[in-house]
Design an enzyme around this catalytic site. Sequence first.
Site, PDB file in Angstrom:
ATOM      1  N   TYR A   1      34.317  35.046  36.276  1.00  0.00           N
ATOM      2  CA  TYR A   1      33.015  33.794  36.280  1.00  0.00           C
ATOM      3  C   TYR A   1      31.762  34.137  37.142  1.00  0.00           C
ATOM      4  O   TYR A   1      32.131  34.734  38.124  1.00  0.00           O
ATOM      5  CB  TYR A   1      34.082  32.717  36.674  1.00  0.00           C
TER       6      TYR A   1
ATOM      7  N   HIS B   1      36.843  31.222  54.196  1.00  0.00           N
ATOM      8  CA  HIS B   1      36.727  31.449  52.594  1.00  0.00           C
ATOM      9  C   HIS B   1      37.617  32.893  52.183  1.00  0.00           C
ATOM     10  O   HIS B   1      38.628  32.757  51.422  1.00  0.00           O
ATOM     11  CB  HIS B   1      35.682  31.456  52.009  1.00  0.00           C
TER      12      HIS B   1
ATOM     13  N   GLN C   1      39.973  41.531  43.822  1.00  0.00           N
ATOM     14  CA  GLN C   1      38.489  40.905  43.498  1.00  0.00           C
ATOM     15  C   GLN C   1      37.640  41.839  43.551  1.00  0.00           C
ATOM     16  O   GLN C   1      37.537  42.425  44.437  1.00  0.00           O
ATOM     17  CB  GLN C   1      38.522  39.718  44.445  1.00  0.00           C
TER      18      GLN C   1
ATOM     19  N   MET D   1      29.093  32.410  39.738  1.00  0.00           N
ATOM     20  CA  MET D   1      28.984  31.203  40.558  1.00  0.00           C
ATOM     21  C   MET D   1      27.574  31.313  41.219  1.00  0.00           C
ATOM     22  O   MET D   1      26.778  32.581  41.500  1.00  0.00           O
ATOM     23  CB  MET D   1      30.217  31.253  41.582  1.00  0.00           C
ATOM     24  N   SER D   2      27.068  30.151  41.946  1.00  0.00           N
ATOM     25  CA  SER D   2      25.926  30.320  42.833  1.00  0.00           C
ATOM     26  C   SER D   2      26.488  29.229  43.756  1.00  0.00           C
ATOM     27  O   SER D   2      27.371  28.509  43.865  1.00  0.00           O
ATOM     28  CB  SER D   2      24.699  29.780  42.273  1.00  0.00           C
ATOM     29  N   LYS D   3      25.647  29.207  44.788  1.00  0.00           N
ATOM     30  CA  LYS D   3      25.837  28.368  46.107  1.00  0.00           C
ATOM     31  C   LYS D   3      24.778  27.019  45.902  1.00  0.00           C
ATOM     32  O   LYS D   3      23.500  27.302  45.282  1.00  0.00           O
ATOM     33  CB  LYS D   3      25.315  29.216  47.439  1.00  0.00           C
TER      34      LYS D   3
ATOM     35  N   ARG E   1      35.483  49.281  48.590  1.00  0.00           N
ATOM     36  CA  ARG E   1      34.874  48.158  48.114  1.00  0.00           C
ATOM     37  C   ARG E   1      33.611  48.091  47.362  1.00  0.00           C
ATOM     38  O   ARG E   1      33.492  47.253  46.351  1.00  0.00           O
ATOM     39  CB  ARG E   1      34.564  46.985  49.246  1.00  0.00           C
TER      40      ARG E   1
END
Length: 251
Positions: free
Chosen positions: A147, A174, A187, A149-151, A133
């Site tokens: 893309y 998730h 991913q 992304m953030s929290k 990984r």
Amino acid sequence: MNEAVKTLDGWFCLHDFRSIDWAAWRELNPANQELMLNELSHFLSDMEITKNIGEGEHTIYSILGQKADLVFFTLRDSLEALNEVENRFNKLAIADYLLPTYSYISVVELSNYLASHMAGGEDPYQNKGVRARLYPALPPKKHICFYPMSKKRDGADNWYMLPMDERQKLIRDHGLIGRSYAGKVQQIIGGSIGFDDYEWGVTLFSDDALEFKRIVTEMRFDEASARYAEFGSFFIGNLLPSENLSKLFTM
């Protein structure tokens, strides 16, 4: 203060998006175009050597839409090595005709929400599953989706104010969605807190571009995304093998 997540970190990543200056490229005579393409080919051959000895990875995709024409996705074991690749690429003659439109810097990461479970108590960096990984082999899939992304940190919807056990549960739930796409979508998660404008860069690979739509849609309905996620621009593209670059640039 809430407990901060700890991460295992692997290869550093550069997503380098470029737009081809077709008007300027057309003005070149075919001999000069061929010289530039040959120089690019030698550069990519050297990149392939690095890949074959296990010191990095790279791939090229043709991007759809007007955000970019190409993305050069490179992974290396240090920021210095990544910067060396970037600088060498920018010194190529053809780089004058490949205009930067966007870039993203991150490091492949696995959080302790998941890493301890995968490693089973052993040194995670010695665990084959964890290493696969952190130092991934890029699959030659037909399509890519990237893309950032953030929290969220917005009032009651503040990810960073949640207790660790609640964050672990949300991430675990998730992740179950992602695992349901095993074999259909690969991913790579790049952590970018302190590195770039968002907190993660997500790269998806698949032979069926509709799988991107399906997995992102399904994840949007999961609480970890529906309540706590913010997204940047999406980029989607088709695999461009290095041997096909000359065909792309042939007028």
